[in-house]
Design an enzyme around this catalytic site. Sequence first.
Site, mmCIF file in Angstrom:
data_model
loop_
_atom_site.group_PDB
_atom_site.id
_atom_site.type_symbol
_atom_site.label_atom_id
_atom_site.label_comp_id
_atom_site.label_asym_id
_atom_site.label_seq_id
_atom_site.Cartn_x
_atom_site.Cartn_y
_atom_site.Cartn_z
ATOM 1 N N SER A 1 -9.935 -0.407 7.188
ATOM 2 C CA SER A 1 -9.320 -0.219 5.860
ATOM 3 C C SER A 1 -8.514 -1.379 4.945
ATOM 4 C CB SER A 1 -8.352 1.050 5.913
ATOM 5 O OG SER A 1 -9.044 2.118 6.037
ATOM 6 N N LYS B 1 0.855 -1.346 0.054
ATOM 7 C CA LYS B 1 -0.031 0.147 -0.100
ATOM 8 C C LYS B 1 0.813 1.209 0.037
ATOM 9 C CE LYS B 1 -3.918 2.182 2.654
ATOM 10 N NZ LYS B 1 -4.514 1.824 3.760
ATOM 11 N N SER C 1 -9.512 2.066 3.005
ATOM 12 C CA SER C 1 -8.835 2.775 2.200
ATOM 13 C C SER C 1 -7.701 1.936 1.360
ATOM 14 C CB SER C 1 -8.045 3.932 3.043
ATOM 15 O OG SER C 1 -7.117 3.304 3.756
#
Length: 498
Positions: free
Chosen positions: A178, A79, A154
């Site tokens: 997330s 990420k 996210s």
Amino acid sequence: MTIPLDSAVTLQSLLASGELSAVDVARSVLERAAATESTVAAFTYRPDERLLEQAEAIDRRRREGQPLGPLAGIPVAVKDVLCTTDMPTTCSSRMLENFRSPYDATVVAQLRAADALLVGKTNMDEFAMGASTENSAFGLTRNPWASTCTPGGSSGGAAAAVAASVVPLSVGSDTGGSIRQPAAFCGVTGLKPTYGRVSRYGLVAFASSLDQVGPLAWDVADNALLLSHLAGFDPRDSTSLDAPVEDYLAAVSPAATADLKGLRIGLIREHVDHQRLAAPARQAVLDAVGVLTAAGAEVVDVHFDQTKYWVPTYYIIAPCEASSNLSRYDGAHYGFRAQPAAEAAQQHGPLTATYCQSRDQGFGAEVKRRIMLGTYSLSEGYADRYYAKALQVRRLIRDDYDAAFGKVDLLLGPVTPGPAFPLGEKVDDPLEMYLCDQFTVGANLAGIPAISLPAGHDENNLPLGVQLQAPPLGEAALLRAGTVFQNATDHHRRRPQL
């Protein structure tokens, strides 16, 4: 042969036996990425040439008989909130569009030490603030199961990269759901470890008392494999837990997962009966009760007194911490710097004008919204009324969990109110977007581990998930129960037809 990019455990075996080379795997990743990226858009950055160089180096060392790490040749996506020296770290924000970190995050260093193939950085909501990956400054990511729907957020890019079978493993972060929410939306398995179980060093902070790094993969076994190389004490992280790491691979072994006899699982009644829980999501939880009961577990109802305060408590604490953490992005030291207009510079002074315009132009709407919420809640005359009160309620939420875990070993409930929603549906309604987190933020506020498991599909073939939660440092128990669940179901074996 067909290269199984959906299973790290299988790839590990094939690479070790010599049936596959790391270059074979890397080329397959590049082909798959090329075939899916225009539709899914899971990545913000992919160093494709360097990927082949990594693979060639691993194959050469293997031929020469040199020692290799346990993840040698296995592709992993990271990420874009984790610092990397050889790739940009943007947090999907214009503020950090050209930022190159001078150091690797601890988890990135651990992956390099294990000889994993670092495929690239995945798209996300800006600074991890969002539930749909629509807040990225570099474009949205689409759900591999339905291109008109969100992959969640996210960590939407991390989940979508796995669901599109570009990589078998992704590393995400979870501040209020997330990892688990995009895992549920994309039909993959995602685990948020105990707060402090995985190092946060090099994780760009959103809310420091809530953020945690964790794995995403198709199944529990791959999550266990990746977590076993991420977990552990890190003296560079003041929040890291100096506690022994359990053998997560043993927890998913056949010997440990024959059944769940003697395990008590609490069904969170307030969540299953919640008026906002869609019928298919509720049925997925009830079906999971049947599977777990058939495996020998005892499932009983448990009640939480504070569930209605989860979201308001989270959306005071998280923005307050974000307001503090993001104050460093002022256009002076690093990151985006605006050139202030002459009129603004004359009126406010060039330094103040640079600060204000850099933050106004560098941050997106949702980040600015949360900074303002947090700054207001911390302001003079309001900090006791909002932030201090939220901390008190957070303690009551943890008390709810402690009381429940005095009666049961694990907790079961939904991950999200329903399946993935259409892109654009909630982007102009922040409250509706925030309510996507209503079943996940409790684990972050309490600092406990939780896992999202694929649990079926709705009538539109959109994935559904269920969530198991455990006491602090109970990751092995989650992995064991999750493996038993997946041994009895095939939800995690279904793949989208891209």
